[in-house]
Scaffold this motif. Structure first.
Motif, short mmCIF file in Angstrom:
data_model
loop_
_atom_site.label_atom_id
_atom_site.label_comp_id
_atom_site.label_asym_id
_atom_site.label_seq_id
_atom_site.Cartn_x
_atom_site.Cartn_y
_atom_site.Cartn_z
N VAL A 1 28.53 53.39 5.85
CA VAL A 1 29.78 53.25 6.59
C VAL A 1 30.55 52.05 6.03
N GLY A 2 31.79 52.31 5.65
CA GLY A 2 32.64 51.25 5.11
C GLY A 2 33.74 50.87 6.08
N PRO A 3 34.57 49.91 5.71
CA PRO A 3 35.65 49.46 6.60
C PRO A 3 36.59 50.59 7.01
N ALA A 4 36.84 51.54 6.13
CA ALA A 4 37.77 52.63 6.45
C ALA A 4 37.19 53.61 7.46
N ASP A 5 35.89 53.51 7.72
CA ASP A 5 35.23 54.48 8.60
C ASP A 5 35.02 53.95 10.02
N VAL A 6 35.40 52.71 10.27
CA VAL A 6 35.10 52.09 11.56
C VAL A 6 35.73 52.87 12.72
N ALA A 7 37.00 53.22 12.59
CA ALA A 7 37.69 53.93 13.68
C ALA A 7 37.02 55.28 13.95
N LEU A 8 36.63 55.99 12.90
CA LEU A 8 35.98 57.28 13.07
C LEU A 8 34.65 57.13 13.80
N ILE A 9 33.85 56.15 13.41
CA ILE A 9 32.54 55.97 14.03
C ILE A 9 32.70 55.60 15.50
N ARG A 10 33.72 54.83 15.83
CA ARG A 10 33.95 54.51 17.24
C ARG A 10 34.24 55.76 18.04
N ARG A 11 35.03 56.66 17.48
CA ARG A 11 35.31 57.92 18.18
C ARG A 11 34.06 58.78 18.28
N VAL A 12 33.28 58.79 17.21
CA VAL A 12 32.05 59.59 17.21
C VAL A 12 31.08 59.07 18.26
N ALA B 1 31.60 57.78 21.12
CA ALA B 1 31.98 58.04 22.51
C ALA B 1 31.38 59.37 22.98
N GLY B 2 30.69 59.34 24.11
CA GLY B 2 30.15 60.56 24.70
C GLY B 2 28.97 61.16 23.96
N ARG B 3 28.29 60.40 23.13
CA ARG B 3 27.18 60.94 22.35
C ARG B 3 25.96 61.22 23.23
N ARG B 4 25.10 62.12 22.77
CA ARG B 4 23.87 62.47 23.47
C ARG B 4 22.64 62.02 22.68
N CYS B 5 22.79 61.07 21.81
CA CYS B 5 21.69 60.66 20.95
C CYS B 5 21.77 59.16 20.69
N THR B 6 20.72 58.64 20.09
CA THR B 6 20.74 57.27 19.61
C THR B 6 21.50 57.24 18.29
N LEU B 7 22.52 56.42 18.22
CA LEU B 7 23.38 56.38 17.04
C LEU B 7 23.08 55.11 16.24
N VAL B 8 22.65 55.32 15.01
CA VAL B 8 22.33 54.23 14.09
C VAL B 8 23.35 54.27 12.95
N VAL B 9 23.85 53.11 12.58
CA VAL B 9 24.86 53.03 11.52
C VAL B 9 24.32 52.17 10.38
N GLY B 10 24.44 52.70 9.18
CA GLY B 10 24.07 51.95 7.99
C GLY B 10 25.30 51.27 7.42
N ALA B 11 25.43 49.99 7.67
CA ALA B 11 26.61 49.23 7.22
C ALA B 11 26.13 48.01 6.44
N ALA B 12 26.49 47.97 5.16
CA ALA B 12 26.06 46.86 4.32
C ALA B 12 26.96 45.64 4.48
N GLU B 13 28.22 45.86 4.84
CA GLU B 13 29.17 44.76 4.93
C GLU B 13 29.11 44.13 6.33
N PRO B 14 29.01 42.82 6.42
CA PRO B 14 28.88 42.15 7.73
C PRO B 14 30.04 42.43 8.67
N GLU B 15 31.27 42.52 8.14
CA GLU B 15 32.40 42.75 9.03
C GLU B 15 32.36 44.14 9.65
N VAL B 16 31.85 45.12 8.91
CA VAL B 16 31.70 46.47 9.46
C VAL B 16 30.63 46.48 10.55
N ALA B 17 29.52 45.82 10.28
CA ALA B 17 28.45 45.75 11.27
C ALA B 17 28.93 45.07 12.55
N ALA B 18 29.71 43.99 12.40
CA ALA B 18 30.20 43.27 13.57
C ALA B 18 31.18 44.12 14.37
#
Length: 526
Positions: free
Chosen positions: A89-100, A102-119
């Motif tokens: 997941v990169g900086p351009a994907d942050v908005a998409l992941i936030r939408r994804v 919302a309302g999930r039925r699972c544990t969501l894990v994100v692989g983000a190498a950049e600290p600002e994306v993780a934060a």
């Protein structure tokens, strides 16, 4: 989308729209269905997810790229993926992941190498993971045994990569879950002493000597209220078989029971006088019904012995669905006006047993984990599974059609051509004759629907390697259902191809399906 549609249809869809596009379309379709009201439960049911061990299921999931994250998070949990990892997941994907998220039925894990994306994503997801997390095992090999071995460590979460899911199919999660489930021993049937020991003395008379040492007699009686559900299920199956055999004996003998004669005000001879082919026509309806009843009995016995006895929830649901379709057909008499006394008696006798068979969920499932075996054997069996489900679906459509015809126009064109008459002539000869035939026709349609429900669900949920009882249940049901129908049609000369083509097609598809599935469902000889 279960394996029995994914694998058989994948080559066709890939040839039509392209391999990658067909894969995305399948995932998008599943995600759309899951998003509908009740869609999640429906998709889970189609995937055969019943009684999965929660501890194992919580540590099984998938690792997917950002491009399919939205659909994967909606679709894969219904198949058994409790954890979804999205990476990278990169900086351009942050908005998409936030939408994804919302309302999930699972544990969501994100692989983000950049600290600002993780934060940016940490407040919205369950975990931020790096490339080398010791508790996350990402698998590309679809080998079920390897996944089960990894899950043996309670600290490990197993994630299937996209390549694995494309190769193995959506049923991989359920197969892994079952492979990791510990076997559960069956509990012994509770038996209680209902007759206390008593002293038995022989009577003393002038002609007999006093009795010797007293003996003790004890009786052990099983309380029926404590019988296991599968016993009741077997009894219902046996009762259906007996009912079918009884119907066949009456049909091949006197044809009409006493209440038939009373309702019609006529006997077999009078029916022959109305139309020389009328007796044979009634026989063909009733023999077909008898075969359907025997087939239902075979399916019920198989579900009770092979499924409910072993604690499989899906077997109870299949049994329940079939009975829920079949038993209410007793009330077809409201439309026809004719009450079949033996049908009513059988229903009154068997329905309480049916309720006892399905009223409680089975105990913990007893899984039998077998080696996966050659993959090509499983792929051929999946084609057979799809064909068998299509046979059941076709029977369901046929049963509905026959019921509707029986409750309305009663006869189809080929029926009247065989009889060489029309409905008005039969009504003029005896006003109760057409309602009498209508009841038989509608009843056969109801039995066909009941058998179809059992066939579809047994085929959809019971298709597991080495479960030979599934193969034999379907094979015996096919023989007892199709054979009487074909034989009686040939015997009476009602051989219209248009009329019998659904039967011929059902026989052909069933034969192909069971042939393809035989090496998979039946245990190999050693």
């Amino acid at each position: 989308m279960p394996d029995w549609t994914y694998h058989p249809l994948r080559p066709v869809t890939a040839a039509v729209v392209g391999r990658r596009r067909s894969q995305r379309a399948a995932l998008r379709l599943l995600a759309t269905l899951t998003s509908l009201p009740g869609g999640f439960r429906m998709d889970s049911a189609f995937a055969g997810r019943f009684g999965a061990p929660a501890e194992v299921a919580a540590r099984l999931g998938a690792s997917v790229p950002v491009a399919v994250a939205r659909d994967a998070v909606r679709a894969l949990p219904a198949l058994g993926a409790s954890v979804i990892e999205v990476r990278p997941v990169g900086p351009a994907d942050v908005a998409l992941i936030r939408r994804v998220a919302a309302g999930r039925r699972c544990t969501l894990v994100v692989g983000a190498a950049e600290p600002e994306v993780a934060a940016a994503l940490a407040p919205h997801v369950d975990r931020i993971a790096g490339d080398d997390e010791p508790d996350l095992v990402r698998l590309s090999d679809p080998d079920v045994a390897g996944a089960a071995a990894a899950l043996a460590d309670p600290a490990v979460t197993v994630l299937a990569t996209s390549a694995l899911l494309v190769a193995a199919g959506p049923g991989w999660f359920q197969r892994v879950t079952e492979a990791t489930a510990p076997p559960t021993e069956m509990k012994a049937l509770p038996i209680e002493m209902t007759t206390p020991p008593v002293e038995v003395k022989a009577p003393t008379t002038e002609a007999t000597a006093p009795a010797g040492p007293s003996g003790r007699a004890s009786g052990i009686v099983v309380d029926p209220r404590r019988w296991p559900a599968w016993w009741w299920g077997m009894l219902v199956g046996l009762g259906m078989i007996v009912a079918g055999l009884g119907a066949a004996v009456i049909t091949l003998g006197p044809l009409l029971a006493w209440y038939d004669n009373e309702y019609l005000g006529a006997g077999r001879g009078q029916l022959e006088a109305v139309n020389p082919r009328l007796v044979h026509f009634v026989q063909h309806d009733r023999i077909s019904l008898a075969g359907a009843l025997i087939a239902i009995g075979v399916l019920y016995a198989g579900l009770a012995w092979g499924g409910i006895r072993r604690g499989w929830t899906w077997a109870r649901y299949a049994y329940l669905a079939s009975g829920a379709v079949g038993f209410p057909t007793l009330f077809y008499f409201v439309s026809s006006g004719f009450v079949d006394v033996l049908h009513a008696a059988a229903t009154v006798t068997l329905f309480p047993m049916f309720v006892l068979a399905v009223r409680h969920r089975p105990g913990p499932p007893r899984w039998t984990v077998r080696p996966e075996g050659p993959e090509f054997v499983r792929r051929r069996a999946l084609v057979g599974q799809l064909l068998m489900i299509l046979v059941g679906a076709g029977m369901l459509v046929g049963g509905v059609t026959i019921s509707v015809v029986g409750l309305s126009s009663v006869f189809v064109t080929t029926d009247l051509a065989f009889l060489g008459t029309d409905t008005h002539h039969l009504q003029a000869a005896n006003p109760r004759l057409v309602p009498f035939i209508a009841h038989d026709r509608a009843g056969f349609g109801g039995a066909l629907m009941s058998a179809a429900a059992a066939i579809v669900l047994l085929s959809a949920w019971g298709w597991r390697r080495g479960e030979s009882w599934v193969w034999w249940s379907l094979a015996l049901a096919a023989v007892t259902g199709f054979a009487p129908a074909v034989v009686v049609h040939m015997f009476i000369g009602y051989t219209s191809f248009e009329h019998l083509v659904p039967v011929y097609l059902g026989i052909a598809l069933t034969a192909v399906a069971l042939t393809l599935a035989h090496p998979y469902l039946n245990r190999p000889r050693r």
